[in-house]
Write an enzyme that holds these catalytic residues in place. Structure first.
Site, PDB file in Angstrom:
ATOM      1  N   CYS A   1      35.488  12.761  -7.228  1.00  0.00           N
ATOM      2  CA  CYS A   1      34.631  11.653  -7.657  1.00  0.00           C
ATOM      3  C   CYS A   1      34.262  11.791  -9.134  1.00  0.00           C
ATOM      4  CB  CYS A   1      33.365  11.597  -6.800  1.00  0.00           C
ATOM      5  SG  CYS A   1      33.658  11.033  -5.115  1.00  0.00           S
TER       6      CYS A   1
ATOM      7  N   LEU B   1      22.032  10.742 -10.069  1.00  0.00           N
ATOM      8  CA  LEU B   1      21.001   9.811  -9.616  1.00  0.00           C
ATOM      9  C   LEU B   1      21.541   8.430  -9.269  1.00  0.00           C
ATOM     10  CD1 LEU B   1      18.155  10.775 -12.114  1.00  0.00           C
ATOM     11  CD2 LEU B   1      18.684  11.749  -9.868  1.00  0.00           C
TER      12      LEU B   1
ATOM     13  N   SER C   1      23.584  12.495 -13.893  1.00  0.00           N
ATOM     14  CA  SER C   1      24.711  11.715 -13.357  1.00  0.00           C
ATOM     15  C   SER C   1      24.682  11.611 -11.835  1.00  0.00           C
ATOM     16  CB  SER C   1      26.035  12.331 -13.805  1.00  0.00           C
ATOM     17  OG  SER C   1      26.217  13.615 -13.243  1.00  0.00           O
TER      18      SER C   1
ATOM     19  N   CYS D   1      41.057  15.514 -22.145  1.00  0.00           N
ATOM     20  CA  CYS D   1      40.644  14.478 -21.187  1.00  0.00           C
ATOM     21  C   CYS D   1      39.140  14.614 -21.004  1.00  0.00           C
ATOM     22  CB  CYS D   1      41.411  14.611 -19.867  1.00  0.00           C
ATOM     23  SG  CYS D   1      41.175  16.181 -19.027  1.00  0.00           S
TER      24      CYS D   1
END
Length: 389
Positions: A195, A78, A76, A347
């Site tokens: 993020c 990259l 994830s 979640c």
């Protein structure tokens, strides 16, 4: 010894050829390039911001680069962390970054610190460097880097990114403001998503990280006007730049010692979704994915509430979920939820679902269970056929 007082090394014939486009700039020339070769820069973080920053500092001829990171390269990463490649997945980020730096500039000395930056080691790690660049993604480490730079008298080249927006400035330079003048206190835990939770345009850190590299090189050369006293804001979605003026706060307390920054910020200094603080008197239960799987196998039939965003459910969903409702809206739909059944809430990683569980408990629900680790843990530990994001 500061860069100003340090003897400047000569350039080899190969380096003269390599940096020829710098050498013909009046503002750089032979003397400036020798200053870059003598310079020492520390980058805290080798992720989205650290990737372009390190690439350009190496290519510019900075002679000694330190990198601090304790994470490993994940697929994830990259999409934005361009210093790493597919072949580096699973490797420590500092080793992947070091190999790429030396491929760009084999004349560079690369110092590797494969450890978390902490109050115990920050002064030792930062002390040898002329400029420190903050490529981190969490508030505890940002405050730590800032305070260590203030104590040591080092300029701090700052950048941050989220979704389509970024910001950059230079702290603690030439009497200018530091990070605490911009943010005297950290925001409440969970108020600002990471993020990992909110996402980020992969190109965005390339812009902000390159600005950080530019400011770093200017500081090392002693040329131009830095961003000190100016916060540069970038809106990638609408391609707009604007500036805010920053000034030192005359009422700010002096920074003389390092503190417990995780406690100060009320959150862990690691990348990932913000977890709600665990207390002993929580009005809901926390179960692991293995506990939930075992109960389901025994015939348990809870009501399962997915509190992610709809576009996240498009990526991956649990087939036994009963309803999708973003965690901010749980209170509004509470009357439609069953009070006579166990309610399992999940979640992505467990933070937002814990907030939703707390909300339902405050509304009188007594059989609420938070699925710890979220759908990510379910995919990693229960059903590897599911993708993670």
């Amino acid at each position: 010894m500061s860069l100003v007082d340090r003897p400047l090394p000569d350039l080899t014939k190969e380096e003269i050829e390599r940096f020829s486009r710098h050498l013909i700039l009046d503002e750089v020339g032979m003397q400036g390039q020798r200053r870059l070769k003598a310079a020492r820069v520390l980058c805290v973080g080798t992720g989205g911001l650290g990737s372009p920053l390190l690439l350009y500092l190496a290519a510019a001829g900075v002679g000694r680069i330190g990198i601090v990171d304790f994470d490993v390269v994940d697929t994830s990463n990259l999409q934005r962390q361009v210093i790493h490649g597919t072949a580096s997945v699973g490797q420590p980020k500092v080793q992947s970054a070091k190999a790429r730096i030396l491929d760009i500039n084999p004349h560079c000395q690369v110092d590797v610190y494969e450890e978390p930056l902490s109050s115990d080691n920050a002064l030792r790690i930062l002390e040898p460097y002329d400029v420190v660049v903050d490529g981190t993604d969490n508030f505890p480490t940002r405050y730590l880097v800032n305070d260590a730079c203030v104590i040591l008298g080092k300029p701090n080249v700052y950048g941050s990114i989220f979704k389509f927006e970024g910001q950059a400035t230079v702290f603690n330079h030439a009497g200018g403001p530091n990070y605490r003048d911009l943010y005297p206190e950290p925001p409440p835990p969970g108020l600002v998503p990471s993020c990992a939770e909110g996402g980020v345009l992969g190109i965005l850190p390339g812009v902000i990280g390159t600005i950080q590299a530019t400011e770093t090189v200017k500081l090392l050369l002693g040329k131009g006007t830095s961003l000190s006293g100016r916060l540069l804001l970038y809106d990638a979605l609408n391609l707009r730049f604007r500036e805010l003026k920053l000034r030192p706060d005359p009422q700010r307390k002096p920074i003389t010692t390092l503190i417990d920054y995780e406690q100060f910020c009320g959150m862990p200094a690691v990348e990932g979704e913000l977890e709600a603080p665990v207390t002993t008197d929580e009005p809901f239960e926390r179960w692991s994915v293995h506990q939930i799987r075992a109960k389901l196998d025994d015939g348990w039939a809870p009501y399962v509430l997915d509190v992610r965003k709809p576009h996240e459910a498009d990526i991956v969903s649990l087939g036994f979920a009963d309803r999708l409702e973003p965690h901010e809206s749980v209170a509004a739909i509470a009357d439609s939820l069953p009070r006579d059944r166990d309610i399992v809430i999940h979640c992505k990683m467990g933070g937002r679902s814990a907030k939703a569980a707390s909300t339902l408990a405050e509304l009188g629900f007594t059989r609420v269970i938070n699925m710890e680790g979220g759908i990510t843990a379910w995919a990693q530990e229960i059903d590897p056929s599911l993708p993670t994001y």
